[in-house]
Design an enzyme around this catalytic site. Structure first.
Site, PDB file in Angstrom:
ATOM      1  N   HIS A   1       0.741  -1.250   0.041  1.00  0.00           N
ATOM      2  CA  HIS A   1      -0.013   0.058  -0.181  1.00  0.00           C
ATOM      3  C   HIS A   1       0.735   1.384  -0.089  1.00  0.00           C
ATOM      4  O   HIS A   1       1.581   1.567   0.842  1.00  0.00           O
ATOM      5  CB  HIS A   1      -0.832  -0.182   1.501  1.00  0.00           C
ATOM      6  CG  HIS A   1      -1.827   1.232   1.370  1.00  0.00           C
ATOM      7  ND1 HIS A   1      -3.312   1.012   0.952  1.00  0.00           N
ATOM      8  CD2 HIS A   1      -1.577   2.381   1.368  1.00  0.00           C
ATOM      9  CE1 HIS A   1      -3.846   1.951   1.252  1.00  0.00           C
ATOM     10  NE2 HIS A   1      -2.898   2.919   1.359  1.00  0.00           N
TER      11      HIS A   1
ATOM     12  N   HIS B   1       1.439   5.475  -1.787  1.00  0.00           N
ATOM     13  CA  HIS B   1       0.850   6.547  -2.700  1.00  0.00           C
ATOM     14  C   HIS B   1       1.944   7.316  -3.351  1.00  0.00           C
ATOM     15  O   HIS B   1       2.601   8.337  -2.890  1.00  0.00           O
ATOM     16  CB  HIS B   1       0.146   7.755  -1.905  1.00  0.00           C
ATOM     17  CG  HIS B   1      -1.055   6.977  -1.182  1.00  0.00           C
ATOM     18  ND1 HIS B   1      -2.387   7.070  -1.857  1.00  0.00           N
ATOM     19  CD2 HIS B   1      -1.227   6.276  -0.067  1.00  0.00           C
ATOM     20  CE1 HIS B   1      -3.295   6.713  -0.836  1.00  0.00           C
ATOM     21  NE2 HIS B   1      -2.710   5.883  -0.028  1.00  0.00           N
TER      22      HIS B   1
ATOM     23  N   GLN C   1      -9.499   9.745  -4.089  1.00  0.00           N
ATOM     24  CA  GLN C   1      -9.321  10.573  -2.944  1.00  0.00           C
ATOM     25  C   GLN C   1     -10.307  11.343  -2.140  1.00  0.00           C
ATOM     26  O   GLN C   1     -10.362  11.438  -1.183  1.00  0.00           O
ATOM     27  CB  GLN C   1      -7.967  11.355  -3.181  1.00  0.00           C
ATOM     28  CG  GLN C   1      -7.569  12.296  -1.961  1.00  0.00           C
ATOM     29  CD  GLN C   1      -6.868  11.493  -0.806  1.00  0.00           C
ATOM     30  OE1 GLN C   1      -5.663  11.079  -0.862  1.00  0.00           O
ATOM     31  NE2 GLN C   1      -7.649  11.270   0.307  1.00  0.00           N
TER      32      GLN C   1
ATOM     33  N   HIS D   1      -9.376   1.686   0.797  1.00  0.00           N
ATOM     34  CA  HIS D   1      -9.301   2.121   2.102  1.00  0.00           C
ATOM     35  C   HIS D   1     -10.673   2.162   2.782  1.00  0.00           C
ATOM     36  O   HIS D   1     -11.360   2.873   2.109  1.00  0.00           O
ATOM     37  CB  HIS D   1      -9.005   3.855   1.930  1.00  0.00           C
ATOM     38  CG  HIS D   1      -7.369   4.351   1.511  1.00  0.00           C
ATOM     39  ND1 HIS D   1      -7.178   3.902   0.140  1.00  0.00           N
ATOM     40  CD2 HIS D   1      -6.543   4.994   1.949  1.00  0.00           C
ATOM     41  CE1 HIS D   1      -5.975   4.250  -0.006  1.00  0.00           C
ATOM     42  NE2 HIS D   1      -5.336   4.906   1.123  1.00  0.00           N
TER      43      HIS D   1
ATOM     44  N   GLU E   1     -10.914   4.190   7.793  1.00  0.00           N
ATOM     45  CA  GLU E   1      -9.582   4.630   8.423  1.00  0.00           C
ATOM     46  C   GLU E   1      -9.697   5.784   9.143  1.00  0.00           C
ATOM     47  O   GLU E   1      -9.929   7.004   8.934  1.00  0.00           O
ATOM     48  CB  GLU E   1      -8.638   5.180   7.122  1.00  0.00           C
ATOM     49  CG  GLU E   1      -7.350   5.584   7.656  1.00  0.00           C
ATOM     50  CD  GLU E   1      -6.261   6.146   6.577  1.00  0.00           C
ATOM     51  OE1 GLU E   1      -6.784   6.388   5.470  1.00  0.00           O
ATOM     52  OE2 GLU E   1      -5.293   6.553   6.883  1.00  0.00           O
TER      53      GLU E   1
ATOM     54  N   ASP F   1       2.474   3.228   2.719  1.00  0.00           N
ATOM     55  CA  ASP F   1       1.828   4.008   2.668  1.00  0.00           C
ATOM     56  C   ASP F   1       2.207   5.417   2.315  1.00  0.00           C
ATOM     57  O   ASP F   1       1.740   5.789   1.157  1.00  0.00           O
ATOM     58  CB  ASP F   1       0.829   4.394   3.947  1.00  0.00           C
ATOM     59  CG  ASP F   1      -0.548   4.909   3.763  1.00  0.00           C
ATOM     60  OD1 ASP F   1      -0.700   5.171   2.622  1.00  0.00           O
ATOM     61  OD2 ASP F   1      -1.248   5.277   4.997  1.00  0.00           O
TER      62      ASP F   1
ATOM     63  N   TRP G   1       1.182  13.538   4.578  1.00  0.00           N
ATOM     64  CA  TRP G   1       0.647  12.781   5.733  1.00  0.00           C
ATOM     65  C   TRP G   1       1.749  12.288   6.590  1.00  0.00           C
ATOM     66  O   TRP G   1       1.680  11.723   7.618  1.00  0.00           O
ATOM     67  CB  TRP G   1      -0.240  11.689   5.223  1.00  0.00           C
ATOM     68  CG  TRP G   1      -1.341  12.016   4.547  1.00  0.00           C
ATOM     69  CD1 TRP G   1      -2.704  12.103   5.190  1.00  0.00           C
ATOM     70  CD2 TRP G   1      -1.424  12.004   3.177  1.00  0.00           C
ATOM     71  NE1 TRP G   1      -3.736  12.710   4.011  1.00  0.00           N
ATOM     72  CE2 TRP G   1      -2.990  12.527   2.887  1.00  0.00           C
ATOM     73  CE3 TRP G   1      -0.559  11.866   1.912  1.00  0.00           C
ATOM     74  CZ2 TRP G   1      -3.397  12.808   1.572  1.00  0.00           C
ATOM     75  CZ3 TRP G   1      -1.173  12.303   0.712  1.00  0.00           C
ATOM     76  CH2 TRP G   1      -2.472  12.792   0.561  1.00  0.00           C
TER      77      TRP G   1
HETATM   78 FE   FE2 Z   1      -3.401   5.081   1.710  1.00  0.00          FE
END
Ligand code: FE2
Length: 423
Positions: free
Chosen positions: A56, A58, A151, A208, A211, A307, A313
């Site tokens: 996973h 991005h 997203q 996702h 979360e 991730d 993030w």
């Molecule tokens: Fe993610």
């Protein structure tokens, strides 16, 4: 596709074994294989593993830390807002340059497969175009699996059309984000639409899902419901599932049975879950990672993801899957020997099952892909995060590093400290 003989491999449960790769495929694993004129490496009885897998990531956002500003609160929601501010300024050239750089970091640390979500919210699908080109450009070195990720929410923007267009362009997997839709009902609707699309197109799903810290979020339950209804068993993954950490224990006992019924794959992201979840808590603060030991014990496939690396993030990371597994076993209280090995599997063999990778693993007939680590076994790998001496793809060395001082790494004294002690 190359030939290579690797002498003196330590496979964890088997010492000083040789591996022969012919035309990129493992043809023999045996003691004392004779020299046959092909290139040769001596692994010196260091640990040899199949490559690491990041389940996973991005890649469209990676290495953008500080652009256009940093995430002050460190929350998921400010990260999403920040990504929204950055998106209009992105160029294809910049996305590709950062993704290419990240691939190099991953390869140097022995990761040869990454499942990357790619944002399909914007009408221009710039990130999709960029990552499809990177997938092609890097395919000799690393396997990229792309997930169409809405997203901003499938039902919030003009996103469903964009998601379908991205699949037509060649994106591999269907993503989703039901907990970010406006209402629980919209989240449910998005799961229904996306699972039906997956069934129609015969594609894998990776959403996702839940979360959040909300113990009443019920999207995992709906994901199992539509997986069962459409007979997608084993083909659907839930990423994060952090709300499960906070759920009522009785409800969890019901939910895990539903997950088992459909072989739901689980993809926690330990580095991110431990830093983003529990932000609103006073003490005691929740750890936030989903219930990994219980899921593994129940027989579910659990694979870990990195991730984020240096993005809106997460301000840290070097894309090392051993760092991810190391964090996971701490967060989940998994320090028993078998538990630690299970965490190692979550970034290697179990992850291969979750991503449906073919010909993975150190066995005759599989791809000649492997990593020689400067350590003796899985647990020492987790402890030291050691030097990746050789990274090999289909029999070809694609990355190598000089050995470090092994004695010093495992905790022994360096020569100079002996001298100081003698004084
Ligand atoms: Fe993610």
């Amino acid at each position: 596709m190359s030939d290579l003989l690797i002498k003196n491999c330590n496979l964890g449960d088997r010492q000083n074994t040789d591996i022969l790769i012919k035309n990129g495929v493992i043809t023999e694993i045996s003691d004392d294989l004779p020299q046959n004129g092909c290139p040769e490496i001596n692994a010196k009885n260091y640990f040899v593993t199949s490559p690491f897998i990041d389940s996973h990531f991005h890649m469209d956002a990676t290495l953008s830390y500080g652009l256009p500003r940093i995430n002050k609160s460190g929350t998921l929601l400010e990260g999403i807002q920040l990504w929204g501010e950055l998106k209009p300024t992105l160029t294809k050239k910049a996305i590709k340059a950062r993704a290419r750089e990240l691939c190099k970091w991953a390869i140097a640390r022995g990761t040869l497969s990454i499942r990357s979500h790619v944002d399909v919210s914007g009408d221009n699908l710039l990130a999709v175009e960029s990552l499809l080109e990177i997938r092609e450009e890097m395919k000799e070195f690393i396997n990229l699996q792309l997930v169409a990720f809405p997203q901003d929410g499938l039902l919030r923007a003009n996103c469903l059309d964009n998601l379908i267009r991205s699949l037509d362009m060649g994106v591999d997997v269907i993503g989703g984000i039901p907990h970010f839709e406006r209402t629980m009902a919209d989240g449910t609707e998005s799961i229904k639409i996306l699972c039906e699309l997956a069934e129609k197109r015969n594609l894998l799903v990776d959403m996702h899902c839940d979360e959040s810290d909300d113990p009443l979020s019920r999207h995992v339950e709906m994901l199992t419901y539509h997986t069962n209804r459409l007979r997608l068993n084993g083909r659907v993954a839930g990423s994060h599932l952090t709300s499960m950490h906070s759920m009522d224990n009785y409800y969890f006992s019901k939910l895990i049975a539903l997950m088992l019924e459909v072989d739901l794959n689980i993809i926690p992201n330990p580095l991110i879950n431990i830093t983003i979840q529990g932000k609103h808590d006073v003490y005691p603060k929740r750890r936030g990672m989903t219930r990994v030991p219980e899921q593994i014990k129940a027989g579910l496939n659990v694979a870990f993801g990195h991730d984020c690396v240096l993005d809106p993030w997460y301000p840290l990371g070097s894309h090392d899957m051993l760092e991810v597994a190391h964090m996971a076993l701490h967060v989940a209280h998994m320090t028993g020997a078998d538990d630690m090995k299970a965490c190692f599997d979550s970034v290697t063999s179990t992850a291969a099952k979750v991503l449906h990778l073919d010909n993975y693993g150190l066995q005759k007939g599989n791809n000649g892909d492997l990593v020689i680590l400067q350590c003796k076994d899985q647990i020492e790998a987790l402890r030291l995060k050691p030097t990746r001496l050789f990274v090999i793809k289909k029999g070809k060395v694609i990355s190598s590093a000089k050995p470090t001082d092994y004695k010093l790494n495992i905790g022994g004294k360096a020569e100079f400290t002996d001298l100081i002690f003698k004084k």
